[in-house]
Design a protein around this motif. Structure first.
Motif, PDB file in Angstrom:
ATOM      1  N   ALA A   1      13.407 -12.196   2.222  1.00 51.00           N
ATOM      2  CA  ALA A   1      13.113 -11.252   1.141  1.00 51.00           C
ATOM      3  C   ALA A   1      12.670  -9.905   1.703  1.00 51.00           C
ATOM      4  CB  ALA A   1      12.035 -11.822   0.221  1.00 51.00           C
ATOM      5  N   ILE A   2      11.884  -9.928   2.774  1.00 50.37           N
ATOM      6  CA  ILE A   2      11.461  -8.674   3.409  1.00 50.37           C
ATOM      7  C   ILE A   2      12.665  -7.928   3.966  1.00 50.37           C
ATOM      8  CG2 ILE A   2      10.086  -7.639   5.252  1.00 50.37           C
ATOM      9  CD1 ILE A   2       8.203 -10.028   5.093  1.00 50.37           C
ATOM     10  N   ILE A   3      13.535  -8.656   4.645  1.00 48.08           N
ATOM     11  CA  ILE A   3      14.721  -8.037   5.252  1.00 48.08           C
ATOM     12  C   ILE A   3      15.612  -7.410   4.184  1.00 48.08           C
ATOM     13  CG2 ILE A   3      16.852  -8.516   6.526  1.00 48.08           C
ATOM     14  CD1 ILE A   3      15.249 -10.702   8.034  1.00 48.08           C
ATOM     15  N   ASP A   4      15.841  -8.135   3.097  1.00 50.08           N
ATOM     16  CA  ASP A   4      16.678  -7.605   2.020  1.00 50.08           C
ATOM     17  C   ASP A   4      16.013  -6.403   1.347  1.00 50.08           C
ATOM     18  OD1 ASP A   4      18.521  -9.558   2.567  1.00 50.08           O
ATOM     19  OD2 ASP A   4      17.924 -10.873   0.920  1.00 50.08           O
ATOM     20  N   PHE A   5      14.705  -6.472   1.200  1.00 47.44           N
ATOM     21  CA  PHE A   5      13.943  -5.358   0.628  1.00 47.44           C
ATOM     22  C   PHE A   5      14.102  -4.111   1.497  1.00 47.44           C
ATOM     23  CE2 PHE A   5       9.655  -3.243   0.412  1.00 47.44           C
ATOM     24  CZ  PHE A   5       9.772  -2.742  -0.878  1.00 47.44           C
ATOM     25  N   LEU A   6      14.003  -4.284   2.795  1.00 47.79           N
ATOM     26  CA  LEU A   6      14.189  -3.168   3.728  1.00 47.79           C
ATOM     27  C   LEU A   6      15.617  -2.637   3.677  1.00 47.79           C
ATOM     28  CD1 LEU A   6      12.197  -4.532   6.788  1.00 47.79           C
ATOM     29  CD2 LEU A   6      11.799  -2.317   5.705  1.00 47.79           C
ATOM     30  N   ALA A   7      16.572  -3.552   3.595  1.00 47.26           N
ATOM     31  CA  ALA A   7      17.981  -3.147   3.594  1.00 47.26           C
ATOM     32  C   ALA A   7      18.330  -2.298   2.379  1.00 47.26           C
ATOM     33  CB  ALA A   7      18.878  -4.386   3.638  1.00 47.26           C
ATOM     34  N   GLY A   8      17.604  -2.486   1.291  1.00 49.63           N
ATOM     35  CA  GLY A   8      17.880  -1.727   0.078  1.00 49.63           C
ATOM     36  C   GLY A   8      17.212  -0.369   0.025  1.00 49.63           C
ATOM     37  N   MET A   9      16.402  -0.053   1.017  1.00 51.53           N
ATOM     38  CA  MET A   9      15.693   1.228   1.023  1.00 51.53           C
ATOM     39  C   MET A   9      16.609   2.379   1.440  1.00 51.53           C
ATOM     40  SD  MET A   9      12.019   0.479   2.828  1.00 51.53           S
ATOM     41  CE  MET A   9      10.794  -0.597   2.107  1.00 51.53           C
ATOM     42  N   THR A  10      16.410   3.526   0.829  1.00 55.45           N
ATOM     43  CA  THR A  10      17.020   4.744   1.353  1.00 55.45           C
ATOM     44  C   THR A  10      16.185   5.218   2.540  1.00 55.45           C
ATOM     45  OG1 THR A  10      15.689   6.187  -0.069  1.00 55.45           O
ATOM     46  CG2 THR A  10      17.809   5.405  -0.957  1.00 55.45           C
ATOM     47  N   ASP A  11      16.755   6.098   3.345  1.00 56.63           N
ATOM     48  CA  ASP A  11      16.004   6.633   4.487  1.00 56.63           C
ATOM     49  C   ASP A  11      14.723   7.319   4.025  1.00 56.63           C
ATOM     50  OD1 ASP A  11      18.081   5.719   5.986  1.00 56.63           O
ATOM     51  OD2 ASP A  11      18.849   7.680   6.581  1.00 56.63           O
ATOM     52  N   ASN A  12      14.836   8.118   2.971  1.00 55.27           N
ATOM     53  CA  ASN A  12      13.670   8.870   2.504  1.00 55.27           C
ATOM     54  C   ASN A  12      12.573   7.953   1.973  1.00 55.27           C
ATOM     55  OD1 ASN A  12      14.686  11.391   3.166  1.00 55.27           O
ATOM     56  ND2 ASN A  12      15.652  11.710   1.177  1.00 55.27           N
ATOM     57  N   PHE A  13      12.973   6.891   1.273  1.00 54.20           N
ATOM     58  CA  PHE A  13      11.965   5.965   0.751  1.00 54.20           C
ATOM     59  C   PHE A  13      11.273   5.235   1.900  1.00 54.20           C
ATOM     60  CE2 PHE A  13      10.495   1.885  -0.913  1.00 54.20           C
ATOM     61  CZ  PHE A  13       9.737   2.311  -1.999  1.00 54.20           C
ATOM     62  N   ALA A  14      12.038   4.808   2.888  1.00 65.99           N
ATOM     63  CA  ALA A  14      11.448   4.116   4.041  1.00 65.99           C
ATOM     64  C   ALA A  14      10.449   5.024   4.757  1.00 65.99           C
ATOM     65  CB  ALA A  14      12.545   3.661   4.999  1.00 65.99           C
ATOM     66  N   LYS A  15      10.779   6.304   4.875  1.00 66.15           N
ATOM     67  CA  LYS A  15       9.856   7.239   5.525  1.00 66.15           C
ATOM     68  C   LYS A  15       8.602   7.459   4.686  1.00 66.15           C
ATOM     69  CE  LYS A  15      13.083  10.406   6.446  1.00 66.15           C
ATOM     70  NZ  LYS A  15      13.715  11.651   6.976  1.00 66.15           N
ATOM     71  N   ARG A  16       8.762   7.472   3.363  1.00 67.54           N
ATOM     72  CA  ARG A  16       7.585   7.595   2.486  1.00 67.54           C
ATOM     73  C   ARG A  16       6.650   6.401   2.662  1.00 67.54           C
ATOM     74  NH1 ARG A  16       9.387   7.986  -3.458  1.00 67.54           N
ATOM     75  NH2 ARG A  16       7.129   7.838  -3.782  1.00 67.54           N
ATOM     76  N   VAL A  17       7.229   5.213   2.727  1.00 73.96           N
ATOM     77  CA  VAL A  17       6.425   4.001   2.915  1.00 73.96           C
ATOM     78  C   VAL A  17       5.743   4.023   4.278  1.00 73.96           C
ATOM     79  CG1 VAL A  17       6.554   1.499   3.216  1.00 73.96           C
ATOM     80  CG2 VAL A  17       7.769   2.587   1.321  1.00 73.96           C
ATOM     81  N   PHE A  18       6.475   4.428   5.298  1.00 77.18           N
ATOM     82  CA  PHE A  18       5.906   4.495   6.648  1.00 77.18           C
ATOM     83  C   PHE A  18       4.754   5.499   6.696  1.00 77.18           C
ATOM     84  CE2 PHE A  18       5.905   6.353  10.975  1.00 77.18           C
ATOM     85  CZ  PHE A  18       5.602   5.212  11.701  1.00 77.18           C
ATOM     86  N   ASP A  19       4.946   6.653   6.072  1.00 79.22           N
ATOM     87  CA  ASP A  19       3.875   7.660   6.031  1.00 79.22           C
ATOM     88  C   ASP A  19       2.643   7.108   5.310  1.00 79.22           C
ATOM     89  OD1 ASP A  19       5.426   9.454   7.392  1.00 79.22           O
ATOM     90  OD2 ASP A  19       6.091  10.542   5.601  1.00 79.22           O
ATOM     91  N   GLU A  20       2.883   6.319   4.266  1.00 81.41           N
ATOM     92  CA  GLU A  20       1.773   5.705   3.535  1.00 81.41           C
ATOM     93  C   GLU A  20       0.992   4.753   4.441  1.00 81.41           C
ATOM     94  OE1 GLU A  20       1.769   4.056  -0.832  1.00 81.41           O
ATOM     95  OE2 GLU A  20       2.449   2.451   0.511  1.00 81.41           O
ATOM     96  N   ILE A  21       1.715   3.980   5.238  1.00 84.09           N
ATOM     97  CA  ILE A  21       1.069   3.035   6.153  1.00 84.09           C
ATOM     98  C   ILE A  21       0.252   3.772   7.216  1.00 84.09           C
ATOM     99  CG2 ILE A  21       1.500   1.277   7.927  1.00 84.09           C
ATOM    100  CD1 ILE A  21       4.006   0.480   6.336  1.00 84.09           C
ATOM    101  N   MET A  22       0.767   4.903   7.666  1.00 84.52           N
ATOM    102  CA  MET A  22       0.127   5.630   8.764  1.00 84.52           C
ATOM    103  C   MET A  22      -0.965   6.587   8.303  1.00 84.52           C
ATOM    104  SD  MET A  22       1.629   4.280  11.253  1.00 84.52           S
ATOM    105  CE  MET A  22       0.935   5.296  12.553  1.00 84.52           C
ATOM    106  N   THR A  23      -1.134   6.736   6.997  1.00 86.47           N
ATOM    107  CA  THR A  23      -2.112   7.691   6.473  1.00 86.47           C
ATOM    108  C   THR A  23      -3.433   6.996   6.154  1.00 86.47           C
ATOM    109  OG1 THR A  23      -0.342   9.029   5.517  1.00 86.47           O
ATOM    110  CG2 THR A  23      -2.565   9.389   4.669  1.00 86.47           C
ATOM    111  N   PHE A  24      -4.518   7.607   6.581  1.00 91.24           N
ATOM    112  CA  PHE A  24      -5.854   7.065   6.303  1.00 91.24           C
ATOM    113  C   PHE A  24      -6.608   8.011   5.372  1.00 91.24           C
ATOM    114  CE2 PHE A  24      -4.592   4.988  10.172  1.00 91.24           C
ATOM    115  CZ  PHE A  24      -5.137   3.720  10.071  1.00 91.24           C
TER     116      PHE A  24
END
Length: 251
Positions: free
Chosen positions: A228-251
Motif C-alpha cells: 500500500a505504501i509503494i502504490d501510494f508513492l507511485a501515485g504521487m506527482t513529483d511536486n506532491f512528493a516534494k511537498r510531503v518531503f518538505d513537511e517531513i524535514m520541517t520542524f
C-alpha cells in the motif's frame, strides 16, 4: 473498472522495442504475473500500438527537453543529424520532435500489416536504435542528472521508511499510530490514511460505502501494508512528493 485489454495495454507498454515486428500474444495470462518490463508482449493490437507509440513519443521530446535545459549541446544534435543522413533518411531535415514523430508514424503505417506485425522499415528501425543510443549516452546518463536522481531516491526512501514504522497487526492500531503523527505530518498522514481506508479492509471507516471499490490490501498483512505504501508513492506527482518531503524535514 478497466477491462482486461486496457489494463494489459497499460502494464505491457513498458520496456523498449528491441525487435522490429510486434505481434499481440495469444495467451490470456494473469497480469499480476508481470513483474518486469518486456516480459510479455501486449494482448491486443491496440496494446502493441500503445507500446510503439510510447517509444516514438519520448525520443524526440527528450532531445528537445535536454536542449532546453542545456544538458545537450546543439553540436551533438548536429552530429546525430549527420549519422541519420548517412543511414539514408533524407526525410529528417532537422532533428526535432515533430519531424521525428511524423517520419516514424508515416513509416509505421506504411510497413505494418497483420502478417508482418507493427513494424518499421529496416532504415527507420535503424534510426530508432540510433536515437535511443544517442539519448542514453548524452541525456539519460548525463552527470548533471545524478544529483537529482539521488534527491529523488532520498525523497522516496524517506517517505517509505517513515510510513513503514506505523504498521501493526491490529488494523485499528495502524490508524492510531498514524493519528498520533498527524500533528507533525498533516498532509502525509491525512492522504495516506485516506488511501488505506479506501483500498484496505478497514471496516470501521465511515466513508467505506461511498467508494464502492474492491478491497486491495489486507492490512493485517505487513506485506500488503508495505504494498500500500509503494502504490501510494507511485501515485504521487513529483511536486506532491516534494511537498510531503518538505513537511517531513520541517520542524
Amino acid at each position: 473498472n478497466l477491462t482486461y485489454a486496457v489494463r494489459d495495454g497499460i502494464i505491457c507498454h513498458c520496456g523498449e522495442v528491441d525487435e522490429n515486428g510486434l505481434f499481440p500474444r495469444e495467451e490470456f495470462i494473469d497480469l499480476y504475473e508481470i513483474t518486469e518490463p518486456n516480459k510479455y508482449p501486449p494482448f491486443t493490437w491496440e496494446g502493441c500500438i500503445v507500446k510503439v507509440s510510447d517509444k516514438i513519443a519520448y525520443l524526440g521530446r527528450d532531445i528537445e527537453d535536454a536542449l532546453l535545459l542545456d544538458i545537450l549541446p546543439e553540436s551533438k544534435v548536429k552530429e546525430l543529424s549527420k549519422i541519420i543522413r548517412e543511414i539514408g533518411a533524407s526525410s529528417f531535415r532537422k532533428i526535432n520532435n515533430g519531424i521525428i514523430i511524423h517520419n516514424f508514424i508515416i513509416d509505421l503505417c506504411k510497413h505494418s500489416s497483420p502478417e508482418k506485425g507493427i513494424c518499421f522499415s529496416d532504415t527507420m528501425f535503424n534510426i530508432m536504435n540510433k536515437l535511443k543510443e544517442f539519448n542514453y549516452k548524452y541525456i539519460y546518463f548525463h552527470k548533471r542528472l545524478e544529483p537529482y536522481k539521488e534527491y529523488a531516491n532520498l525523497i522516496i526512501n524517506t517517505i517509505y521508511n517513515l510510513l513503514k514504522q506505523f504498521y501493526n497487526k491490529k488494523i485499528e492500531n495502524i490508524f492510531d499510530n498514524l493519528k498520533e503523527q498527524e500533528k507533525f505530518y498533516p498532509l502525509l498522514i491525512r492522504t495516506f490514511s485516506e488511501w488505506l481506508k479506501k483500498y484496505g479492509n478497514f471496516k470501521k471507516s465511515p466513508d467505506k460505502n461511498c467508494y464502492k471499490n474492491s478491497v486491495i490490501y489486507s492490512l493485517n498483512s505487513e506485506k500488503d501494508y508495505l504494498r500500500a505504501i509503494i502504490d501510494f508513492l507511485a501515485g504521487m506527482t513529483d511536486n506532491f512528493a516534494k511537498r510531503v518531503f518538505d513537511e517531513i524535514m520541517t520542524f
